[in-house]
Write a protein that holds these residues in place. Structure first.
Motif, short mmCIF file in Angstrom:
data_model
loop_
_atom_site.label_atom_id
_atom_site.label_comp_id
_atom_site.label_asym_id
_atom_site.label_seq_id
_atom_site.Cartn_x
_atom_site.Cartn_y
_atom_site.Cartn_z
N VAL A 92 38.09 31.61 -6.25
CA VAL A 92 37.65 30.55 -5.33
C VAL A 92 36.17 30.25 -5.51
O VAL A 92 35.76 29.09 -5.61
CB VAL A 92 37.95 30.97 -3.87
CG1 VAL A 92 37.44 29.91 -2.90
CG2 VAL A 92 39.44 31.20 -3.68
N VAL A 93 35.35 31.30 -5.56
CA VAL A 93 33.90 31.13 -5.56
C VAL A 93 33.38 30.58 -6.88
O VAL A 93 32.50 29.71 -6.90
CB VAL A 93 33.21 32.46 -5.22
CG1 VAL A 93 31.69 32.32 -5.28
CG2 VAL A 93 33.64 32.95 -3.84
N ALA A 136 48.50 31.30 -6.88
CA ALA A 136 48.95 31.96 -8.11
C ALA A 136 47.76 32.41 -8.95
O ALA A 136 47.75 33.52 -9.50
CB ALA A 136 49.85 31.01 -8.91
N LEU A 137 46.75 31.55 -9.03
CA LEU A 137 45.55 31.93 -9.77
C LEU A 137 44.81 33.08 -9.09
O LEU A 137 44.25 33.95 -9.75
CB LEU A 137 44.62 30.72 -9.90
CG LEU A 137 45.08 29.62 -10.86
CD1 LEU A 137 44.14 28.42 -10.77
CD2 LEU A 137 45.14 30.13 -12.28
N MET A 138 44.81 33.10 -7.76
CA MET A 138 44.17 34.20 -7.04
C MET A 138 44.90 35.52 -7.28
O MET A 138 44.26 36.57 -7.41
CB MET A 138 44.11 33.88 -5.55
CG MET A 138 43.13 32.76 -5.20
SD MET A 138 43.16 32.31 -3.44
CE MET A 138 42.52 33.81 -2.70
N LEU A 139 46.23 35.48 -7.34
CA LEU A 139 46.98 36.69 -7.65
C LEU A 139 46.64 37.19 -9.06
O LEU A 139 46.44 38.39 -9.28
CB LEU A 139 48.48 36.42 -7.54
CG LEU A 139 49.06 36.36 -6.13
CD1 LEU A 139 50.55 36.04 -6.20
CD2 LEU A 139 48.84 37.67 -5.39
N LEU A 140 46.60 36.26 -10.00
CA LEU A 140 46.25 36.63 -11.36
C LEU A 140 44.82 37.17 -11.43
O LEU A 140 44.56 38.19 -12.08
CB LEU A 140 46.39 35.42 -12.28
CG LEU A 140 45.99 35.61 -13.75
CD1 LEU A 140 46.79 36.74 -14.38
CD2 LEU A 140 46.18 34.32 -14.53
N GLY A 141 43.90 36.50 -10.74
CA GLY A 141 42.52 36.97 -10.72
C GLY A 141 42.39 38.33 -10.07
O GLY A 141 41.61 39.18 -10.52
N TRP A 178 49.82 31.09 -20.88
CA TRP A 178 51.22 31.39 -21.16
C TRP A 178 52.05 31.65 -19.91
O TRP A 178 53.27 31.47 -19.94
CB TRP A 178 51.31 32.60 -22.08
CG TRP A 178 50.76 32.32 -23.44
CD1 TRP A 178 49.56 32.73 -23.93
CD2 TRP A 178 51.36 31.54 -24.47
NE1 TRP A 178 49.38 32.27 -25.21
CE2 TRP A 178 50.48 31.53 -25.57
CE3 TRP A 178 52.57 30.84 -24.58
CZ2 TRP A 178 50.76 30.86 -26.74
CZ3 TRP A 178 52.85 30.18 -25.75
CH2 TRP A 178 51.95 30.19 -26.83
N PHE A 179 51.43 32.07 -18.83
CA PHE A 179 52.21 32.46 -17.66
C PHE A 179 51.95 31.59 -16.44
O PHE A 179 52.84 31.40 -15.63
CB PHE A 179 51.92 33.93 -17.30
CG PHE A 179 52.35 34.89 -18.37
CD1 PHE A 179 53.69 35.19 -18.54
CD2 PHE A 179 51.43 35.47 -19.21
CE1 PHE A 179 54.10 36.07 -19.53
CE2 PHE A 179 51.83 36.36 -20.20
CZ PHE A 179 53.17 36.65 -20.36
N ILE A 180 50.75 31.11 -16.26
CA ILE A 180 50.44 30.31 -15.08
C ILE A 180 49.82 29.01 -15.56
O ILE A 180 48.61 28.91 -15.74
CB ILE A 180 49.49 31.05 -14.13
CG1 ILE A 180 50.15 32.34 -13.65
CG2 ILE A 180 49.13 30.18 -12.94
CD1 ILE A 180 49.36 33.09 -12.61
#
Length: 235
Positions: A92-93, A136-141, A178-180
């Protein structure tokens, strides 16, 4: 008894966070997930059945995370926990904020950040179906942040900011590619390397105040005189 209390506390927090994120996603569902809706309209579209499912999934995920971290020694466990939080926060930041600036000021990327549009690649997974791209990006991060924090703790000789940038530029970019696949993002690969590298640098920067690399022991001699005496004896 302590373990049961810990699990119940984690379950309550996980359910609260998951339910809150669900409601936020409903509010931000306007114009394909790019702008907020009026609260009345957003809550009218919310499904209480789905809200309950999301809360249960959040509680189960939190309890599972506690069970996985429990057997790990205190230092590495603290590093992983801090890395999870700061890795997600860095999305986010740093990551999404950079996308927003590049889109609004220079038009280098076709879509601004902070997208709440559902991830199409997750549609076949009942638990993750309808998850917004940002989440989804936050989970990956968060997952990469936990691994990054553990790596930096185990290998103190590595320069943290440089390693963070490399992990973001290479690892985050590869996984994201490849995944998100974020809908609408058709930027060149080198732009993603720069943006994701910024995520890795920012994640490590946010981890520094937490002293996840073992800095929690620096001032132990002032709190435990016995520790200082043992250190003097070894010298």
């Amino acid at each position: 008894m302590f373990g049961v209390r810990l699990l119940l506390r984690a379950a309550w927090r996980g359910a609260f966070v998951a339910a809150s994120f669900y409601l936020i996603a409903k509010v931000m569902a306007g114009r394909g997930g790019t702008s907020p809706l009026p609260l009345e309209q957003a809550f009218a579209q919310a499904s209480f059945e789905r809200l309950g499912e999301v809360a249960v999934h959040g509680a189960l995920a939190a309890m599972l995370l506690i069970c996985l971290l429990r057997p790990i020694p205190a230092g590495p466990c603290r590093a992983i926990s801090g890395g999870l939080v700061m890795g997600a926060a860095a999305v986010v930041v740093f990551h999404q904020s950079t996308l927003f600036v590049l889109h609004q000021t220079a038009g280098l990327v076709p879509v601004r950040g902070f997208l709440f549009a559902p991830m199409h690649v997750l549609a076949e997974m009942p638990i993750l179906a309808g998850m917004p791209s940002l989440y989804a990006l936050m989970l990956l991060g968060g997952a990469l942040g936990g691994l990054l924090a553990l790596l930096l703790r185990l290998a103190l000789v590595l320069p943290d900011l440089l390693v963070g940038w490399l992990v973001g530029a290479l690892g985050f970019t590869w996984l994201q590619r490849w995944f998100i696949t974020v809908p609408g993002f058709d930027a060149e690969w080198w732009q993603w390397v720069v943006i994701n590298g910024g995520w890795g640098w920012g994640a490590v920067f946010l981890m520094r105040p937490l002293a996840l690399r073992g800095g929690e022991d620096l001032h132990r001699e002032f709190e435990e005189p016995q520790h200082a005496m043992e250190g003097a004896g070894r010298k």
